[in-house]
Write a protein that holds these residues in place. Sequence first.
Motif, PDB file in Angstrom:
ATOM      1  N   LYS A   1       0.842  -1.211   0.000  1.00  0.00           N
ATOM      2  CA  LYS A   1       0.000   0.000   0.000  1.00  0.00           C
ATOM      3  C   LYS A   1       0.872   1.254   0.000  1.00  0.00           C
ATOM      4  O   LYS A   1       0.640   2.193  -0.767  1.00  0.00           O
ATOM      5  N   ILE A   2       1.860   1.267   0.885  1.00  0.00           N
ATOM      6  CA  ILE A   2       2.757   2.430   0.982  1.00  0.00           C
ATOM      7  C   ILE A   2       3.503   2.622  -0.339  1.00  0.00           C
ATOM      8  O   ILE A   2       3.621   3.751  -0.844  1.00  0.00           O
ATOM      9  N   HIS A   3       3.980   1.536  -0.906  1.00  0.00           N
ATOM     10  CA  HIS A   3       4.709   1.609  -2.183  1.00  0.00           C
ATOM     11  C   HIS A   3       3.829   2.238  -3.267  1.00  0.00           C
ATOM     12  O   HIS A   3       4.267   3.147  -3.992  1.00  0.00           O
ATOM     13  N   GLU A   4       2.581   1.794  -3.334  1.00  0.00           N
ATOM     14  CA  GLU A   4       1.649   2.340  -4.343  1.00  0.00           C
ATOM     15  C   GLU A   4       1.377   3.822  -4.099  1.00  0.00           C
ATOM     16  O   GLU A   4       1.294   4.615  -5.036  1.00  0.00           O
ATOM     17  N   MET A   5       1.202   4.189  -2.819  1.00  0.00           N
ATOM     18  CA  MET A   5       0.942   5.600  -2.481  1.00  0.00           C
ATOM     19  C   MET A   5       2.118   6.491  -2.902  1.00  0.00           C
ATOM     20  O   MET A   5       1.920   7.583  -3.416  1.00  0.00           O
ATOM     21  N   LEU A   6       3.343   6.002  -2.693  1.00  0.00           N
ATOM     22  CA  LEU A   6       4.522   6.791  -3.053  1.00  0.00           C
ATOM     23  C   LEU A   6       4.679   6.895  -4.564  1.00  0.00           C
ATOM     24  O   LEU A   6       4.935   7.978  -5.096  1.00  0.00           O
TER      25      LEU A   6
ATOM     26  N   GLY B   1      12.310   0.809  -5.284  1.00  0.00           N
ATOM     27  CA  GLY B   1      12.078  -0.574  -4.865  1.00  0.00           C
ATOM     28  C   GLY B   1      10.917  -0.662  -3.886  1.00  0.00           C
ATOM     29  O   GLY B   1      10.472   0.347  -3.336  1.00  0.00           O
ATOM     30  N   MET B   2      10.452  -1.896  -3.639  1.00  0.00           N
ATOM     31  CA  MET B   2       9.283  -2.121  -2.771  1.00  0.00           C
ATOM     32  C   MET B   2       9.489  -1.607  -1.345  1.00  0.00           C
ATOM     33  O   MET B   2       8.552  -1.136  -0.711  1.00  0.00           O
ATOM     34  N   LEU B   3      10.727  -1.656  -0.836  1.00  0.00           N
ATOM     35  CA  LEU B   3      10.971  -1.226   0.543  1.00  0.00           C
ATOM     36  C   LEU B   3      11.474   0.207   0.652  1.00  0.00           C
ATOM     37  O   LEU B   3      11.646   0.731   1.753  1.00  0.00           O
ATOM     38  N   GLU B   4      11.704   0.852  -0.487  1.00  0.00           N
ATOM     39  CA  GLU B   4      12.206   2.238  -0.455  1.00  0.00           C
ATOM     40  C   GLU B   4      11.154   3.184   0.110  1.00  0.00           C
ATOM     41  O   GLU B   4      10.004   3.170  -0.327  1.00  0.00           O
ATOM     42  N   GLY B   5      11.581   3.975   1.088  1.00  0.00           N
ATOM     43  CA  GLY B   5      10.683   4.981   1.648  1.00  0.00           C
ATOM     44  C   GLY B   5       9.672   4.434   2.633  1.00  0.00           C
ATOM     45  O   GLY B   5       8.828   5.176   3.138  1.00  0.00           O
ATOM     46  N   VAL B   6       9.730   3.131   2.936  1.00  0.00           N
ATOM     47  CA  VAL B   6       8.751   2.542   3.869  1.00  0.00           C
ATOM     48  C   VAL B   6       9.260   2.707   5.305  1.00  0.00           C
ATOM     49  O   VAL B   6      10.337   2.216   5.647  1.00  0.00           O
ATOM     50  N   PRO B   7       8.492   3.388   6.178  1.00  0.00           N
ATOM     51  CA  PRO B   7       8.940   3.620   7.562  1.00  0.00           C
ATOM     52  C   PRO B   7       8.939   2.326   8.380  1.00  0.00           C
ATOM     53  O   PRO B   7       7.947   1.606   8.416  1.00  0.00           O
TER      54      PRO B   7
ATOM     55  N   LYS C   1      -6.652  -7.681  12.432  1.00  0.00           N
ATOM     56  CA  LYS C   1      -7.358  -6.432  12.749  1.00  0.00           C
ATOM     57  C   LYS C   1      -6.399  -5.284  13.003  1.00  0.00           C
ATOM     58  O   LYS C   1      -5.305  -5.479  13.520  1.00  0.00           O
ATOM     59  N   ASP C   2      -6.890  -4.069  12.727  1.00  0.00           N
ATOM     60  CA  ASP C   2      -6.142  -2.881  13.120  1.00  0.00           C
ATOM     61  C   ASP C   2      -6.508  -2.507  14.549  1.00  0.00           C
ATOM     62  O   ASP C   2      -7.649  -2.724  14.976  1.00  0.00           O
ATOM     63  N   THR C   3      -5.564  -1.935  15.286  1.00  0.00           N
ATOM     64  CA  THR C   3      -5.833  -1.504  16.652  1.00  0.00           C
ATOM     65  C   THR C   3      -6.291  -0.046  16.639  1.00  0.00           C
ATOM     66  O   THR C   3      -6.350   0.600  15.599  1.00  0.00           O
ATOM     67  N   LYS C   4      -6.552   0.470  17.843  1.00  0.00           N
ATOM     68  CA  LYS C   4      -7.075   1.847  17.949  1.00  0.00           C
ATOM     69  C   LYS C   4      -6.011   2.900  17.630  1.00  0.00           C
ATOM     70  O   LYS C   4      -6.326   4.045  17.401  1.00  0.00           O
ATOM     71  N   TRP C   5      -4.726   2.498  17.684  1.00  0.00           N
ATOM     72  CA  TRP C   5      -3.643   3.444  17.460  1.00  0.00           C
ATOM     73  C   TRP C   5      -3.199   3.449  15.992  1.00  0.00           C
ATOM     74  O   TRP C   5      -3.561   2.587  15.214  1.00  0.00           O
ATOM     75  N   GLY C   6      -2.327   4.392  15.681  1.00  0.00           N
ATOM     76  CA  GLY C   6      -1.514   4.298  14.482  1.00  0.00           C
ATOM     77  C   GLY C   6      -1.948   5.091  13.273  1.00  0.00           C
ATOM     78  O   GLY C   6      -3.034   5.639  13.222  1.00  0.00           O
ATOM     79  N   VAL C   7      -1.047   5.117  12.315  1.00  0.00           N
ATOM     80  CA  VAL C   7      -1.270   5.823  11.058  1.00  0.00           C
ATOM     81  C   VAL C   7      -2.282   5.037  10.232  1.00  0.00           C
ATOM     82  O   VAL C   7      -2.140   3.832  10.062  1.00  0.00           O
ATOM     83  N   LYS C   8      -3.297   5.684   9.757  1.00  0.00           N
ATOM     84  CA  LYS C   8      -4.295   5.022   8.896  1.00  0.00           C
ATOM     85  C   LYS C   8      -3.888   5.239   7.437  1.00  0.00           C
ATOM     86  O   LYS C   8      -3.832   6.363   6.959  1.00  0.00           O
ATOM     87  N   LEU C   9      -3.593   4.150   6.771  1.00  0.00           N
ATOM     88  CA  LEU C   9      -3.161   4.250   5.368  1.00  0.00           C
ATOM     89  C   LEU C   9      -4.361   4.307   4.421  1.00  0.00           C
ATOM     90  O   LEU C   9      -5.376   3.675   4.679  1.00  0.00           O
TER      91      LEU C   9
END
Length: 484
Positions: free
Chosen positions: A6-11, A65-71, A476-484
């Motif tokens: 998802k992050i790769h596609e967004m970037l 690449g797939m992992l470039e820029g992924v936090p 499942k996603d938890t209550k915290w965190g960045v929503k992609l």
Amino acid sequence: MGSIEKIHEMLVSKECSCTELTKSYLDEIEKTNGELNAYVNVTGEEALKTAEAVDRKIASGEEIGMLEGVPMTLKDNISTKGIETTCCSKILTGYKPIYNATVWETLAGENAVMLGKTNMDEFAMGSSCETSYFGGAMNPFDSNYVSGGSSGGVASAVGANIAAYGLGSDTGGSIRQPASFCGIVGLKPTYGAVSRYGLIAYASSLDQIGPITKSVEDAAIVFDAISKRDEKDSTSKGFAGDTYSKLNNDIKGMKIGIAKEYLEGVRDDVKEAVLKAADIYKSMGAEIVYFDLPELKFALPVYYIIACAEASSNLGRYDGIRFGYKTEHYNGTHDMVCRTRSEGFGEEVKRRILLGTYVLSAGYYDAYYKKAQNLRGTIVKAFNNAFEKCDVILAPTVPMTAFEKGHAVSDPIETYLTDICTVPVNIAGLPGVSVPCGFNAKGMPIGMQLIGKSFGEAEILNAAYKYQQAAAENFKDTKWGVKL
């Protein structure tokens, strides 16, 4: 789709810049880390520098690449040049390595954005993250519960989505157990598949670096990136081929084994969830094979004798002379070393060093250490025989769900028993992956593990992926965190 994809596609689509994405992760860490205590060192400045480099690359039309820029994040026992690496121990406060671990060298070369170093049990010794000098990391599902150990900080950060993925280390279950407690995926690779160069050693014949991720796809992507042969590690073989392209292969006719001993002493809700997963596999055309593996009863004592013996040897280098903490008041060199070690190591580390020194001492070596090594060979043979009956083994990751904070401190022996399902994999050097397979009555995650033959990562990840597709409600996603 995993969060890395998802992050790769967004970037690539320029939906957001890498700098914006990195800032959103750093903002979320600032908001939630006070409660979770997942990070012990946030490296925001370095992260933003890498993010800017990735943005420049995208702006100039270059492919990434797939992992470039992924936090992402690293457990605090993986060496990072010029960045404090403490193993969450007082004895290594202020220690900044002069070289990078091979895994970080590889990921840094791919412009991975490291958000910081994450919390862990001191020197990876513990099952709750509470032996950390900085206090334990909390569970993202409920911060009254532990995140597990020893890679508790990585699991807490990934579970709370304040890192897209992380690297942990697994000596007796330290990737799989916290992944199970935090409702995410943890892969312990085959011994030798991933370089250990730059991993601060606990037990050298058992330690293995691996990914902790939100999904099976992410685990495959990260494993494929880091599983290269490394000449700097004499035990490194690397992994031939890749696992990501083999996801989604049909598992019809696959034999999935369940050893009865893996289900003994396991809480009812955990056993029920694992057997329900077996039914899901059956519905996909897999064959469930039950068998006996009586040698499993030796695994826990064998593990603690070998691990503590190797720890006693490996931790001899922390003496206050070369690096890290040094006591202030002493009379002569011998007194300085004694005081430094007494003050610098926590109770659990001292307990294991003492146990390891004892089993290696004259008069006890044959009775304990030699016997444990012989039994290790017996366990390896038992797994080889088991894989003649089945393709992969299905088992609980941990006999229970996450326990409340403080419990491990009041009852250390019970926490040793949480390793009962995970340590056999390390003793035999096999790959194992933990995936979420349900929740208990309080909504805390339950994990199951798939164990494969040596270098059978492609098979276990594919089987895990098919299960993930069939039981998506467990991821499942938890209550915290960045929503992609």
